[in-house]
Design a protein around this motif. Structure first.
Motif, PDB file in Angstrom:
ATOM      1  N   ASN A 190      32.835 -26.382 112.031  1.00  0.00           N
ATOM      2  CA  ASN A 190      31.398 -26.496 111.790  1.00  0.00           C
ATOM      3  C   ASN A 190      30.597 -25.318 112.358  1.00  0.00           C
ATOM      4  O   ASN A 190      29.625 -25.511 113.096  1.00  0.00           O
ATOM      5  CB  ASN A 190      30.878 -27.829 112.341  1.00  0.00           C
ATOM      6  CG  ASN A 190      29.540 -28.206 111.744  1.00  0.00           C
ATOM      7  OD1 ASN A 190      29.245 -27.875 110.600  1.00  0.00           O
ATOM      8  ND2 ASN A 190      28.720 -28.880 112.537  1.00  0.00           N
ATOM      9  N   TYR A 191      30.986 -24.104 111.991  1.00  0.00           N
ATOM     10  CA  TYR A 191      30.248 -22.915 112.428  1.00  0.00           C
ATOM     11  C   TYR A 191      28.940 -22.799 111.654  1.00  0.00           C
ATOM     12  O   TYR A 191      28.823 -23.286 110.524  1.00  0.00           O
ATOM     13  CB  TYR A 191      31.096 -21.649 112.234  1.00  0.00           C
ATOM     14  CG  TYR A 191      32.029 -21.423 113.397  1.00  0.00           C
ATOM     15  CD1 TYR A 191      31.631 -20.655 114.475  1.00  0.00           C
ATOM     16  CD2 TYR A 191      33.288 -22.009 113.434  1.00  0.00           C
ATOM     17  CE1 TYR A 191      32.463 -20.463 115.568  1.00  0.00           C
ATOM     18  CE2 TYR A 191      34.126 -21.828 114.512  1.00  0.00           C
ATOM     19  CZ  TYR A 191      33.705 -21.047 115.584  1.00  0.00           C
ATOM     20  OH  TYR A 191      34.529 -20.865 116.659  1.00  0.00           O
ATOM     21  N   ASP A 192      27.964 -22.148 112.274  1.00  0.00           N
ATOM     22  CA  ASP A 192      26.671 -21.905 111.642  1.00  0.00           C
ATOM     23  C   ASP A 192      26.641 -20.577 110.891  1.00  0.00           C
ATOM     24  O   ASP A 192      25.936 -20.450 109.887  1.00  0.00           O
ATOM     25  CB  ASP A 192      25.563 -21.893 112.706  1.00  0.00           C
ATOM     26  CG  ASP A 192      25.439 -23.226 113.414  1.00  0.00           C
ATOM     27  OD1 ASP A 192      25.138 -24.224 112.737  1.00  0.00           O
ATOM     28  OD2 ASP A 192      25.667 -23.260 114.636  1.00  0.00           O
ATOM     29  N   LEU A 193      27.364 -19.582 111.422  1.00  0.00           N
ATOM     30  CA  LEU A 193      27.347 -18.237 110.854  1.00  0.00           C
ATOM     31  C   LEU A 193      28.758 -17.674 110.843  1.00  0.00           C
ATOM     32  O   LEU A 193      29.448 -17.706 111.863  1.00  0.00           O
ATOM     33  CB  LEU A 193      26.429 -17.322 111.693  1.00  0.00           C
ATOM     34  CG  LEU A 193      26.397 -15.833 111.355  1.00  0.00           C
ATOM     35  CD1 LEU A 193      25.929 -15.579 109.934  1.00  0.00           C
ATOM     36  CD2 LEU A 193      25.502 -15.082 112.339  1.00  0.00           C
ATOM     37  N   LEU A 194      29.165 -17.164 109.692  1.00  0.00           N
ATOM     38  CA  LEU A 194      30.463 -16.506 109.527  1.00  0.00           C
ATOM     39  C   LEU A 194      30.209 -15.068 109.117  1.00  0.00           C
ATOM     40  O   LEU A 194      29.552 -14.810 108.102  1.00  0.00           O
ATOM     41  CB  LEU A 194      31.298 -17.223 108.455  1.00  0.00           C
ATOM     42  CG  LEU A 194      32.603 -16.550 108.036  1.00  0.00           C
ATOM     43  CD1 LEU A 194      33.563 -16.429 109.212  1.00  0.00           C
ATOM     44  CD2 LEU A 194      33.237 -17.312 106.883  1.00  0.00           C
ATOM     45  N   ILE A 195      30.733 -14.121 109.910  1.00  0.00           N
ATOM     46  CA  ILE A 195      30.599 -12.691 109.601  1.00  0.00           C
ATOM     47  C   ILE A 195      31.971 -12.170 109.165  1.00  0.00           C
ATOM     48  O   ILE A 195      32.938 -12.242 109.930  1.00  0.00           O
ATOM     49  CB  ILE A 195      30.087 -11.895 110.813  1.00  0.00           C
ATOM     50  CG1 ILE A 195      28.724 -12.425 111.265  1.00  0.00           C
ATOM     51  CG2 ILE A 195      30.022 -10.396 110.484  1.00  0.00           C
ATOM     52  CD1 ILE A 195      28.223 -11.848 112.582  1.00  0.00           C
ATOM     53  N   LEU A 196      32.024 -11.659 107.945  1.00  0.00           N
ATOM     54  CA  LEU A 196      33.241 -11.085 107.373  1.00  0.00           C
ATOM     55  C   LEU A 196      33.020  -9.579 107.234  1.00  0.00           C
ATOM     56  O   LEU A 196      32.623  -9.083 106.175  1.00  0.00           O
ATOM     57  CB  LEU A 196      33.549 -11.744 106.021  1.00  0.00           C
ATOM     58  CG  LEU A 196      33.747 -13.260 106.052  1.00  0.00           C
ATOM     59  CD1 LEU A 196      33.758 -13.839 104.644  1.00  0.00           C
ATOM     60  CD2 LEU A 196      35.022 -13.613 106.801  1.00  0.00           C
ATOM     61  N   ASP A 197      33.258  -8.871 108.330  1.00  0.00           N
ATOM     62  CA  ASP A 197      32.986  -7.436 108.398  1.00  0.00           C
ATOM     63  C   ASP A 197      34.041  -6.666 107.606  1.00  0.00           C
ATOM     64  O   ASP A 197      35.233  -6.865 107.798  1.00  0.00           O
ATOM     65  CB  ASP A 197      32.973  -7.003 109.869  1.00  0.00           C
ATOM     66  CG  ASP A 197      32.490  -5.584 110.056  1.00  0.00           C
ATOM     67  OD1 ASP A 197      31.629  -5.129 109.271  1.00  0.00           O
ATOM     68  OD2 ASP A 197      32.963  -4.925 111.001  1.00  0.00           O
TER      69      ASP A 197
END
Length: 176
Positions: free
Chosen positions: A100-107
């Motif tokens: 249940n993450y709020d923000l996912l960063i796929l750099d």
């Protein structure tokens, strides 16, 4: 988050990863759970050192360090990198849902799809079916039109001038 949107930071200029990290730091500062993974990177960067100091709200999933440009890898290294990137993409997207993450960063996922290290269709499918409250950031050059269409924010960072043109390489604390 109530509604999670999709961001793209793209272009040939410096600052795409920095912008994504800044958003992650902002979210973590507001007690949002942030999950980050970086593709095609070696993990020897100042931002990761800073993130480690932020605590449990900002989780980094590291893959195997990539220490040379894809075009300079042997065929075996390219296959190994492709397999590792595909596997990690699946793992990190599932983790973002399960925990249940709020923000996912796929750099640098855009570069990974352009090089066919991660299948574009898998990224599109994830974005179309992501949890309603998950905010997602994608970075890299030359995003596919399918990604641009799905995105709510698209910010292009354009290079006008860069010290590399004068032979100045990456400096610790600025580019690394």
């Amino acid at each position: 988050m109530e509604i999670g949107l999709i961001h793209i930071y793209c272009g040939d200029g410096k600052g795409k990863t920095t912008a994504a990290m800044g958003l992650g730091i902002r979210a973590a500062g507001r007690d949002k759970k942030v999950l980050l993974t970086q593709f095609l990177k070696d993990y020897d960067t100042g931002e990761l050192i800073s993130i480690e100091k932020l605590g449990e709200n900002f989780c980094v999933v590291k893959g195997e360090p990539v220490r040379k440009f894809f075009k300079f890898m042997s065929e075996d290294e390219q296959i190994h990198t492709k397999n590792e990137h595909e596997k990690r993409f699946k793992e990190v997207t599932q983790k973002s849902i399960d925990e249940n993450y709020d923000l996912l960063i796929l750099d640098e996922i855009i570069a990974s799809t352009n090089l066919e290290l991660i299948f574009l269709d898998n990224v599109v499918e994830f974005l179309e079916n992501k949890p309603k409250g998950l905010e997602v950031v994608l970075t890299g050059r030359n995003p596919n039109e399918k990604l641009v269409e799905l995105a709510d924010y698209v910010s292009e960072i354009r290079a006008i001038k860069h010290p590399y043109e004068k032979g100045i390489t990456s400096r610790v604390g600025i580019e690394k």
